[in-house]
Write a protein that holds these residues in place. Structure first.
Motif, PDB file in Angstrom:
ATOM      1  N   SER A  39       0.858  -1.178   0.000  1.00 34.88           N
ATOM      2  CA  SER A  39       0.000   0.000   0.000  1.00 34.88           C
ATOM      3  C   SER A  39       0.898   1.234   0.000  1.00 34.88           C
ATOM      4  O   SER A  39       2.017   1.165   0.494  1.00 34.88           O
ATOM      5  N   PRO A  40       0.440   2.316  -0.584  1.00 33.00           N
ATOM      6  CA  PRO A  40      -0.847   2.459  -1.244  1.00 33.00           C
ATOM      7  C   PRO A  40      -0.936   1.588  -2.493  1.00 33.00           C
ATOM      8  O   PRO A  40       0.080   1.110  -3.004  1.00 33.00           O
ATOM      9  N   ILE A  46      -2.663  10.506  -4.499  1.00 32.14           N
ATOM     10  CA  ILE A  46      -2.129  11.100  -3.277  1.00 32.14           C
ATOM     11  C   ILE A  46      -2.161  12.618  -3.472  1.00 32.14           C
ATOM     12  O   ILE A  46      -1.812  13.116  -4.549  1.00 32.14           O
ATOM     13  N   ALA A  47      -2.566  13.333  -2.446  1.00 25.50           N
ATOM     14  CA  ALA A  47      -2.586  14.793  -2.524  1.00 25.50           C
ATOM     15  C   ALA A  47      -1.165  15.334  -2.628  1.00 25.50           C
ATOM     16  O   ALA A  47      -0.228  14.724  -2.095  1.00 25.50           O
ATOM     17  N   PRO A  48      -0.980  16.452  -3.308  1.00 29.19           N
ATOM     18  CA  PRO A  48       0.353  17.046  -3.403  1.00 29.19           C
ATOM     19  C   PRO A  48       0.892  17.424  -2.025  1.00 29.19           C
ATOM     20  O   PRO A  48       0.143  17.806  -1.131  1.00 29.19           O
ATOM     21  N   ASP A  49       2.196  17.294  -1.883  1.00 27.45           N
ATOM     22  CA  ASP A  49       2.905  17.748  -0.694  1.00 27.45           C
ATOM     23  C   ASP A  49       2.303  17.187   0.602  1.00 27.45           C
ATOM     24  O   ASP A  49       2.054  17.913   1.555  1.00 27.45           O
ATOM     25  N   GLY A 113       1.545  14.740 -11.051  1.00 24.34           N
ATOM     26  CA  GLY A 113       2.141  13.794 -11.987  1.00 24.34           C
ATOM     27  C   GLY A 113       2.160  12.389 -11.420  1.00 24.34           C
ATOM     28  O   GLY A 113       1.644  12.124 -10.335  1.00 24.34           O
ATOM     29  N   THR A 114       2.759  11.481 -12.192  1.00 17.93           N
ATOM     30  CA  THR A 114       2.899  10.077 -11.790  1.00 17.93           C
ATOM     31  C   THR A 114       4.335   9.846 -11.355  1.00 17.93           C
ATOM     32  O   THR A 114       5.274  10.227 -12.073  1.00 17.93           O
ATOM     33  N   ILE A 136      -0.033   8.581  -8.107  1.00 18.56           N
ATOM     34  CA  ILE A 136      -0.404   9.713  -8.949  1.00 18.56           C
ATOM     35  C   ILE A 136      -0.718  10.871  -8.013  1.00 18.56           C
ATOM     36  O   ILE A 136      -1.608  10.779  -7.170  1.00 18.56           O
ATOM     37  N   VAL A 137       0.054  11.935  -8.156  1.00 23.45           N
ATOM     38  CA  VAL A 137      -0.169  13.123  -7.343  1.00 23.45           C
ATOM     39  C   VAL A 137      -1.159  14.001  -8.107  1.00 23.45           C
ATOM     40  O   VAL A 137      -0.900  14.430  -9.215  1.00 23.45           O
ATOM     41  N   LYS A 138      -2.345  14.208  -7.465  1.00 23.64           N
ATOM     42  CA  LYS A 138      -3.356  15.060  -8.097  1.00 23.64           C
ATOM     43  C   LYS A 138      -4.264  15.689  -7.070  1.00 23.64           C
ATOM     44  O   LYS A 138      -4.335  15.278  -5.950  1.00 23.64           O
TER      45      LYS A 138
END
Length: 138
Positions: A39-40, A46-49, A113-114, A136-138
């Motif tokens: 995991s994840p 995942i949220a940025p920062d 991004g990924t 994936i950060v979004k």
């Protein structure tokens, strides 16, 4: 002179060669593992920062016990998502057939991004297991 009779041998069963195919019997390596869960999840959002934990459950599929002082878990390639450490020490020995949970504190990049990171399990110069994480950060 009286002719003598001679006996002619009767043929017996003829021997035939039987082909027995050669089969490779797999041998168990001294050191190997499989990742049984992580995991994840693959491509998790995942949220940025933000902080998150990467967790891999790895099973010792080799013949040898992993002695905690001999086996290393460490960053190998990709994006350095880990917060502080580049490697982990095993907390205990792991016998063949048993599992171990590796947990790394990570932090997502601030840019969308990924991102992928690869960690490995090894003994000295020998790497016998690879653990990948893609988010994936979004």
């Amino acid at each position: 002179a009286t002719p003598t009779t001679t006996s002619t041998p009767t043929p017996t069963a003829t021997k035939t060669a039987t082909y027995i195919p050669w089969t490779l019997t797999p041998t168990q390596a001294a050191f190997s593992c499989s990742v049984t869960s992580f995991s994840p999840a693959l491509n998790a959002s995942i949220a940025p920062d933000s902080d998150f934990d990467a967790t891999w459950v790895i099973k010792n599929t080799g013949k040898q016990t992993w002695i905690h002082s001999d086996i290393d878990i460490y960053y190998s390639s990709g994006t350095k998502l880990q917060k502080l450490v580049n490697g982990l020490d095993l907390a205990n020995d792991v016998a063949s057939g048993e599992s171990y949970t590796a947990k790394v504190d990570m932090h997502s990049p601030s840019v969308l991004g990924t991102y992928s990171t690869t960690w490995v399990v090894g003994r000295g110069d020998e790497v016998f297991c690879s653990m990948m994480l893609t988010i994936i950060v979004k």
